[in-house]
Design a protein around this motif. Structure first.
Motif, PDB file in Angstrom:
ATOM      1  N   UNK A 197       0.832  -1.198   0.000  1.00 44.95           N
ATOM      2  CA  UNK A 197       0.000   0.000   0.000  1.00 44.95           C
ATOM      3  C   UNK A 197       0.869   1.251   0.000  1.00 44.95           C
ATOM      4  N   UNK A 198       1.918   1.251   0.824  1.00 47.14           N
ATOM      5  CA  UNK A 198       2.811   2.402   0.901  1.00 47.14           C
ATOM      6  C   UNK A 198       3.543   2.620  -0.417  1.00 47.14           C
ATOM      7  N   UNK A 199       3.994   1.528  -1.037  1.00 47.61           N
ATOM      8  CA  UNK A 199       4.698   1.637  -2.311  1.00 47.61           C
ATOM      9  C   UNK A 199       3.776   2.152  -3.418  1.00 47.61           C
ATOM     10  N   UNK A 200       2.549   1.640  -3.427  1.00 48.92           N
ATOM     11  CA  UNK A 200       1.589   2.080  -4.436  1.00 48.92           C
ATOM     12  C   UNK A 200       1.236   3.555  -4.247  1.00 48.92           C
ATOM     13  N   UNK A 201       1.103   3.969  -2.979  1.00 47.76           N
ATOM     14  CA  UNK A 201       0.800   5.371  -2.689  1.00 47.76           C
ATOM     15  C   UNK A 201       1.945   6.271  -3.126  1.00 47.76           C
ATOM     16  N   UNK A 202       3.180   5.840  -2.817  1.00 51.15           N
ATOM     17  CA  UNK A 202       4.359   6.605  -3.220  1.00 51.15           C
ATOM     18  C   UNK A 202       4.451   6.692  -4.740  1.00 51.15           C
ATOM     19  N   UNK A 203       4.173   5.576  -5.402  1.00 53.67           N
ATOM     20  CA  UNK A 203       4.207   5.545  -6.869  1.00 53.67           C
ATOM     21  C   UNK A 203       3.177   6.509  -7.451  1.00 53.67           C
ATOM     22  N   UNK A 204       1.989   6.531  -6.854  1.00 56.42           N
ATOM     23  CA  UNK A 204       0.932   7.431  -7.315  1.00 56.42           C
ATOM     24  C   UNK A 204       1.356   8.888  -7.167  1.00 56.42           C
ATOM     25  N   UNK A 205       1.967   9.218  -6.026  1.00 61.16           N
ATOM     26  CA  UNK A 205       2.402  10.596  -5.783  1.00 61.16           C
ATOM     27  C   UNK A 205       3.479  11.006  -6.785  1.00 61.16           C
ATOM     28  N   UNK A 206       4.453  10.111  -6.998  1.00 69.57           N
ATOM     29  CA  UNK A 206       5.547  10.405  -7.927  1.00 69.57           C
ATOM     30  C   UNK A 206       5.018  10.593  -9.345  1.00 69.57           C
ATOM     31  N   UNK A 207       4.127   9.701  -9.780  1.00 68.93           N
ATOM     32  CA  UNK A 207       3.567   9.801 -11.128  1.00 68.93           C
ATOM     33  C   UNK A 207       2.722  11.063 -11.294  1.00 68.93           C
ATOM     34  N   UNK A 208       1.984  11.417 -10.245  1.00 69.31           N
ATOM     35  CA  UNK A 208       1.167  12.634 -10.297  1.00 69.31           C
ATOM     36  C   UNK A 208       2.044  13.863 -10.478  1.00 69.31           C
ATOM     37  N   UNK A 209       3.127  13.922  -9.705  1.00 70.62           N
ATOM     38  CA  UNK A 209       4.065  15.045  -9.825  1.00 70.62           C
ATOM     39  C   UNK A 209       4.698  15.063 -11.211  1.00 70.62           C
ATOM     40  N   UNK A 210       5.095  13.877 -11.685  1.00 71.44           N
ATOM     41  CA  UNK A 210       5.742  13.770 -12.997  1.00 71.44           C
ATOM     42  C   UNK A 210       4.827  14.267 -14.109  1.00 71.44           C
ATOM     43  N   UNK A 211       3.564  13.807 -14.100  1.00 72.50           N
ATOM     44  CA  UNK A 211       2.646  14.188 -15.172  1.00 72.50           C
ATOM     45  C   UNK A 211       2.264  15.668 -15.106  1.00 72.50           C
ATOM     46  N   UNK A 212       2.218  16.227 -13.896  1.00 75.15           N
ATOM     47  CA  UNK A 212       1.946  17.659 -13.776  1.00 75.15           C
ATOM     48  C   UNK A 212       3.114  18.477 -14.335  1.00 75.15           C
ATOM     49  N   UNK A 213       4.341  18.036 -14.035  1.00 75.25           N
ATOM     50  CA  UNK A 213       5.518  18.730 -14.565  1.00 75.25           C
ATOM     51  C   UNK A 213       5.560  18.607 -16.085  1.00 75.25           C
ATOM     52  N   UNK A 214       5.260  17.402 -16.585  1.00 73.29           N
ATOM     53  CA  UNK A 214       5.245  17.170 -18.032  1.00 73.29           C
ATOM     54  C   UNK A 214       4.217  18.069 -18.713  1.00 73.29           C
ATOM     55  N   UNK A 215       3.019  18.160 -18.111  1.00 72.01           N
ATOM     56  CA  UNK A 215       1.966  18.998 -18.682  1.00 72.01           C
ATOM     57  C   UNK A 215       2.382  20.464 -18.691  1.00 72.01           C
TER      58      UNK A 215
END
Length: 231
Positions: free
Chosen positions: A3-21
């Motif tokens: 659960x912690x890894x999935x949550x961390x992955x979600x946060x990282x991907x969210x930040x990444x896609x916002x920066x990309x956008x």
């Protein structure tokens, strides 16, 4: 732990896609080369469909035009050939009839997608409406259908990403009222903020978004601000 890894992955991907956008907003994107590609346009017998066909006629593609209006299709085919298109095919097709769609060609989302996924190549474009993003008083049934169209297109896009089919792009178009026969007589309370859109402008924006692999096209641009307020 998972659960912690999935949550961390979600946060990282969210930040990444916002920066990309954000980067895509400030850095001009190169347009992809579509020469030699097959471009299917439904509703090509008139309106936005015809105008998109005219835009693609300049890009050395093979045009496949569908509409229930045969006379309109013939006129569109004539105009795109005059624009320089050399590979043009048009077919009478009622896209509300699944059997007709499958008989005319192995196409539309259900029929196209297997071939696209096999080749990991293609671009799906859904033209919905701003009414698929924001509910409108008195348009419950129309909004419901457009929300469904947006949701379906988003789901297909996410399925392609989850399946690792990065070569299949999607574009979801949500315009406000367009100055066509469908919206004849419609007005706007806020002409500067939410103007009635001209068809030629919409067609050019859609084709430009396809060439830049833009996922969402909200027209006019003020819709992006309104969507941020909604959130």
């Amino acid at each position: 732990m998972n659960f912690l890894l999935e949550t961390l992955r979600l946060i990282v991907l969210t930040i990444y896609y916002h920066i990309e956008a954000f980067i895509k907003v400030i850095v001009p994107q190169r347009k992809k080369d579509v020469s030699g590609e097959i471009v299917l346009i439904t509703g090509a017998g008139s309106g936005i469909g015809r105008l998109m066909a005219l835009e693609f006629a300049l890009l050395d593609v093979s045009l496949v035009l569908w509409d229930i209006n045969v006379d309109g299709l013939k006129e569109t085919a004539k105009q795109v050939k005059e624009k320089g298109a050399s590979r043009v095919h048009y077919y009478h097709c009622d896209c509300s009839d699944r059997e007709v769609v499958y008989r005319v060609a192995d196409q539309t989302y259900k029929a196209f997608l297997p071939a696209m996924t096999d080749k990991n190549h293609g671009h799906l474009v859904s033209v919905a409406s701003s009414a698929g993003l924001i509910g409108v008083n008195g348009l419950a049934d129309y909004c419901a259908s457009k929300f469904a169209a947006v949701g379906f297109a988003e789901s297909v896009a996410l399925e392609m990403i989850a399946a690792g089919k990065e070569g299949i792009k999607t574009t979801i178009v949500c315009p406000y009222f367009i100055n066509t026969g469908m919206f004849a007589g419609c007005g706007t309370k806020w002409p500067r903020l939410m103007p009635i859109l001209e068809p030629d402008y919409v067609a050019k924006r859609i084709v430009n978004a396809i060439l830049k692999d833009q996922v969402y096209v909200l027209l006019p641009r003020s819709l992006y601000f309104l969507m941020a307020l909604k959130g």
